[in-house]
Design a protein around this motif. Structure first.
Motif, PDB file in Angstrom:
ATOM      1  N   GLY A  13      33.950  -8.317 126.474  1.00 40.97           N
ATOM      2  CA  GLY A  13      35.051  -7.732 127.222  1.00 40.97           C
ATOM      3  C   GLY A  13      36.398  -7.912 126.556  1.00 40.97           C
ATOM      4  O   GLY A  13      37.382  -7.307 126.965  1.00 40.97           O
ATOM      5  N   THR A  14      36.445  -8.713 125.483  1.00 39.52           N
ATOM      6  CA  THR A  14      37.742  -8.945 124.838  1.00 39.52           C
ATOM      7  C   THR A  14      37.972  -7.918 123.737  1.00 39.52           C
ATOM      8  O   THR A  14      37.028  -7.373 123.152  1.00 39.52           O
ATOM      9  N   GLN A  61      40.996  -0.090 129.722  1.00 34.28           N
ATOM     10  CA  GLN A  61      42.033  -1.034 129.341  1.00 34.28           C
ATOM     11  C   GLN A  61      42.691  -0.504 128.080  1.00 34.28           C
ATOM     12  O   GLN A  61      42.221   0.454 127.490  1.00 34.28           O
ATOM     13  N   GLY A  62      43.741  -1.165 127.655  1.00 34.24           N
ATOM     14  CA  GLY A  62      44.394  -0.796 126.404  1.00 34.24           C
ATOM     15  C   GLY A  62      43.480  -1.007 125.219  1.00 34.24           C
ATOM     16  O   GLY A  62      42.437  -1.648 125.318  1.00 34.24           O
ATOM     17  N   TYR A  63      43.872  -0.473 124.105  1.00 40.23           N
ATOM     18  CA  TYR A  63      43.067  -0.579 122.888  1.00 40.23           C
ATOM     19  C   TYR A  63      43.595  -1.653 121.940  1.00 40.23           C
ATOM     20  O   TYR A  63      43.103  -1.789 120.840  1.00 40.23           O
ATOM     21  N   GLY A  64      44.598  -2.406 122.344  1.00 38.00           N
ATOM     22  CA  GLY A  64      45.137  -3.451 121.484  1.00 38.00           C
ATOM     23  C   GLY A  64      46.316  -2.957 120.683  1.00 38.00           C
ATOM     24  O   GLY A  64      46.940  -1.952 121.012  1.00 38.00           O
ATOM     25  N   GLN A  65      46.594  -3.658 119.606  1.00 36.26           N
ATOM     26  CA  GLN A  65      47.783  -3.391 118.787  1.00 36.26           C
ATOM     27  C   GLN A  65      47.410  -3.039 117.355  1.00 36.26           C
ATOM     28  O   GLN A  65      46.391  -3.502 116.838  1.00 36.26           O
ATOM     29  N   ARG A 100      36.662  -5.017 118.798  1.00 36.82           N
ATOM     30  CA  ARG A 100      37.104  -4.637 117.458  1.00 36.82           C
ATOM     31  C   ARG A 100      35.982  -4.879 116.450  1.00 36.82           C
ATOM     32  O   ARG A 100      35.709  -4.035 115.593  1.00 36.82           O
ATOM     33  N   LEU A 101      35.282  -5.998 116.565  1.00 40.65           N
ATOM     34  CA  LEU A 101      34.159  -6.284 115.666  1.00 40.65           C
ATOM     35  C   LEU A 101      33.043  -5.256 115.827  1.00 40.65           C
ATOM     36  O   LEU A 101      32.442  -4.814 114.843  1.00 40.65           O
ATOM     37  N   THR A 102      32.766  -4.854 117.072  1.00 37.93           N
ATOM     38  CA  THR A 102      31.762  -3.820 117.322  1.00 37.93           C
ATOM     39  C   THR A 102      32.190  -2.505 116.685  1.00 37.93           C
ATOM     40  O   THR A 102      31.403  -1.829 116.026  1.00 37.93           O
ATOM     41  N   GLY A 103      33.446  -2.133 116.867  1.00 37.88           N
ATOM     42  CA  GLY A 103      33.964  -0.894 116.281  1.00 37.88           C
ATOM     43  C   GLY A 103      33.903  -0.909 114.768  1.00 37.88           C
ATOM     44  O   GLY A 103      33.584   0.107 114.133  1.00 37.88           O
ATOM     45  N   GLU A 104      34.188  -2.053 114.160  1.00 33.98           N
ATOM     46  CA  GLU A 104      34.106  -2.163 112.709  1.00 33.98           C
ATOM     47  C   GLU A 104      32.666  -1.973 112.232  1.00 33.98           C
ATOM     48  O   GLU A 104      32.419  -1.354 111.197  1.00 33.98           O
ATOM     49  N   LYS A 105      31.716  -2.481 113.006  1.00 37.26           N
ATOM     50  CA  LYS A 105      30.293  -2.307 112.666  1.00 37.26           C
ATOM     51  C   LYS A 105      29.916  -0.817 112.743  1.00 37.26           C
ATOM     52  O   LYS A 105      29.183  -0.308 111.887  1.00 37.26           O
ATOM     53  N   ILE A 106      30.409  -0.125 113.748  1.00 32.82           N
ATOM     54  CA  ILE A 106      30.127   1.311 113.896  1.00 32.82           C
ATOM     55  C   ILE A 106      30.750   2.091 112.745  1.00 32.82           C
ATOM     56  O   ILE A 106      30.124   2.999 112.182  1.00 32.82           O
ATOM     57  N   MET A 107      31.976   1.745 112.370  1.00 36.05           N
ATOM     58  CA  MET A 107      32.631   2.432 111.260  1.00 36.05           C
ATOM     59  C   MET A 107      31.859   2.200 109.957  1.00 36.05           C
ATOM     60  O   MET A 107      31.728   3.107 109.132  1.00 36.05           O
ATOM     61  N   LYS A 108      31.311   1.010 109.789  1.00 33.34           N
ATOM     62  CA  LYS A 108      30.475   0.716 108.619  1.00 33.34           C
ATOM     63  C   LYS A 108      29.221   1.595 108.643  1.00 33.34           C
ATOM     64  O   LYS A 108      28.812   2.129 107.616  1.00 33.34           O
ATOM     65  N   LEU A 109      28.623   1.758 109.829  1.00 37.64           N
ATOM     66  CA  LEU A 109      27.456   2.629 109.968  1.00 37.64           C
ATOM     67  C   LEU A 109      27.822   4.074 109.635  1.00 37.64           C
ATOM     68  O   LEU A 109      27.105   4.753 108.899  1.00 37.64           O
ATOM     69  N   MET A 110      28.945   4.540 110.161  1.00 38.09           N
ATOM     70  CA  MET A 110      29.375   5.920 109.923  1.00 38.09           C
ATOM     71  C   MET A 110      29.544   6.198 108.433  1.00 38.09           C
ATOM     72  O   MET A 110      29.184   7.264 107.956  1.00 38.09           O
ATOM     73  N   GLY A 131      26.807  -5.552 119.240  1.00 37.07           N
ATOM     74  CA  GLY A 131      27.615  -5.936 120.393  1.00 37.07           C
ATOM     75  C   GLY A 131      27.348  -5.146 121.663  1.00 37.07           C
ATOM     76  O   GLY A 131      28.181  -5.121 122.568  1.00 37.07           O
ATOM     77  N   TYR A 132      26.175  -4.520 121.757  1.00 41.35           N
ATOM     78  CA  TYR A 132      25.814  -3.776 122.957  1.00 41.35           C
ATOM     79  C   TYR A 132      24.629  -4.430 123.653  1.00 41.35           C
ATOM     80  O   TYR A 132      23.843  -5.135 123.032  1.00 41.35           O
ATOM     81  N   GLU A 133      24.495  -4.162 124.934  1.00 37.69           N
ATOM     82  CA  GLU A 133      23.328  -4.604 125.693  1.00 37.69           C
ATOM     83  C   GLU A 133      22.850  -3.439 126.542  1.00 37.69           C
ATOM     84  O   GLU A 133      23.614  -2.530 126.845  1.00 37.69           O
ATOM     85  N   TYR A 134      21.581  -3.479 126.908  1.00 42.48           N
ATOM     86  CA  TYR A 134      20.970  -2.420 127.701  1.00 42.48           C
ATOM     87  C   TYR A 134      20.912  -2.873 129.152  1.00 42.48           C
ATOM     88  O   TYR A 134      20.479  -3.985 129.442  1.00 42.48           O
ATOM     89  N   ARG A 135      21.378  -2.016 130.054  1.00 44.86           N
ATOM     90  CA  ARG A 135      21.306  -2.317 131.484  1.00 44.86           C
ATOM     91  C   ARG A 135      20.755  -1.116 132.234  1.00 44.86           C
ATOM     92  O   ARG A 135      21.174   0.017 132.005  1.00 44.86           O
ATOM     93  N   VAL A 136      19.828  -1.379 133.136  1.00 47.84           N
ATOM     94  CA  VAL A 136      19.310  -0.345 134.021  1.00 47.84           C
ATOM     95  C   VAL A 136      20.441   0.046 134.954  1.00 47.84           C
ATOM     96  O   VAL A 136      21.237  -0.801 135.382  1.00 47.84           O
ATOM     97  N   LEU A 137      20.534   1.322 135.262  1.00 51.23           N
ATOM     98  CA  LEU A 137      21.603   1.836 136.115  1.00 51.23           C
ATOM     99  C   LEU A 137      21.693   1.031 137.409  1.00 51.23           C
ATOM    100  O   LEU A 137      20.700   0.860 138.112  1.00 51.23           O
ATOM    101  N   GLY A 138      22.864   0.516 137.687  1.00 53.58           N
ATOM    102  CA  GLY A 138      23.106  -0.253 138.899  1.00 53.58           C
ATOM    103  C   GLY A 138      22.868  -1.741 138.762  1.00 53.58           C
ATOM    104  O   GLY A 138      23.240  -2.517 139.639  1.00 53.58           O
ATOM    105  N   ALA A 139      22.257  -2.179 137.658  1.00 51.95           N
ATOM    106  CA  ALA A 139      21.986  -3.611 137.460  1.00 51.95           C
ATOM    107  C   ALA A 139      23.233  -4.314 136.930  1.00 51.95           C
ATOM    108  O   ALA A 139      23.979  -3.756 136.133  1.00 51.95           O
ATOM    109  N   ALA A 140      23.444  -5.528 137.371  1.00 53.06           N
ATOM    110  CA  ALA A 140      24.609  -6.295 136.945  1.00 53.06           C
ATOM    111  C   ALA A 140      24.359  -7.058 135.645  1.00 53.06           C
ATOM    112  O   ALA A 140      25.303  -7.472 134.983  1.00 53.06           O
ATOM    113  N   THR A 141      23.105  -7.237 135.283  1.00 52.00           N
ATOM    114  CA  THR A 141      22.786  -8.002 134.082  1.00 52.00           C
ATOM    115  C   THR A 141      21.955  -7.160 133.115  1.00 52.00           C
ATOM    116  O   THR A 141      21.367  -6.152 133.491  1.00 52.00           O
TER     117      THR A 141
END
Length: 127
Positions: free
Chosen positions: A10-11, A105-109, A16-26, A53-63
């Motif tokens: 959530g931070t 939320q904001g995207y940071g600086q 940002r680390l997840t996005g950097e990984k995606i950009m590396k994949l791209m 940095g992703y997790e799979y959740r069934v629709l409506g599940a909290a975990t």
């Protein structure tokens, strides 16, 4: 049951680390050399998403739920002259409540903005 991939972190720094990984994949799409990000993604998309940095959740599940073996993830990517038009599966609307949509939320600086945007955009566009 229908599920989606969600960002684990959530931070902004985690996203940002997840996005950097995606950009590396791209940048590595179609790089078939051993050890490339593309080859890791193609070999096991579910594991790659979890490590990114992703997790799979069934629709409506909290975990998070285990990634279902019955679900096939197919890499689809755009090129300079090819754009995919994503038509969601109709079952994604079943049981959906309007209050499940949260304000962004904001995207940071500075330079951190683009990777955070990519981390959020990637799964929004790929669900």
């Amino acid at each position: 049951m229908t599920g989606f991939f969600y960002l684990k972190g959530g931070t902004l720094s985690e996203q940002r680390l997840t996005g950097e990984k995606i950009m590396k994949l791209m940048r590595s799409v179609d790089d078939e050399s051993p050890g490339s990000e593309w080859m890791a993604f193609k070999a096991d998309p579910g594991s790659w998403l979890s490590a990114a940095g992703y997790e799979y959740r069934v629709l409506g599940a909290a975990t998070a739920s285990p990634f279902p073996a019955s679900l096939t993830l197919k890499p689809v990517y755009d090129t300079e002259t090819l754009m995919h038009v994503r038509v969601p599966w109709k079952g994604n609307l079943d049981g959906f409540a309007a209050n499940q949509i949260l304000d962004e939320q904001g995207y940071g600086q500075g330079d951190a903005r683009l990777p955070v945007f990519m981390a959020r955009y990637f799964m929004r566009r790929c669900r």
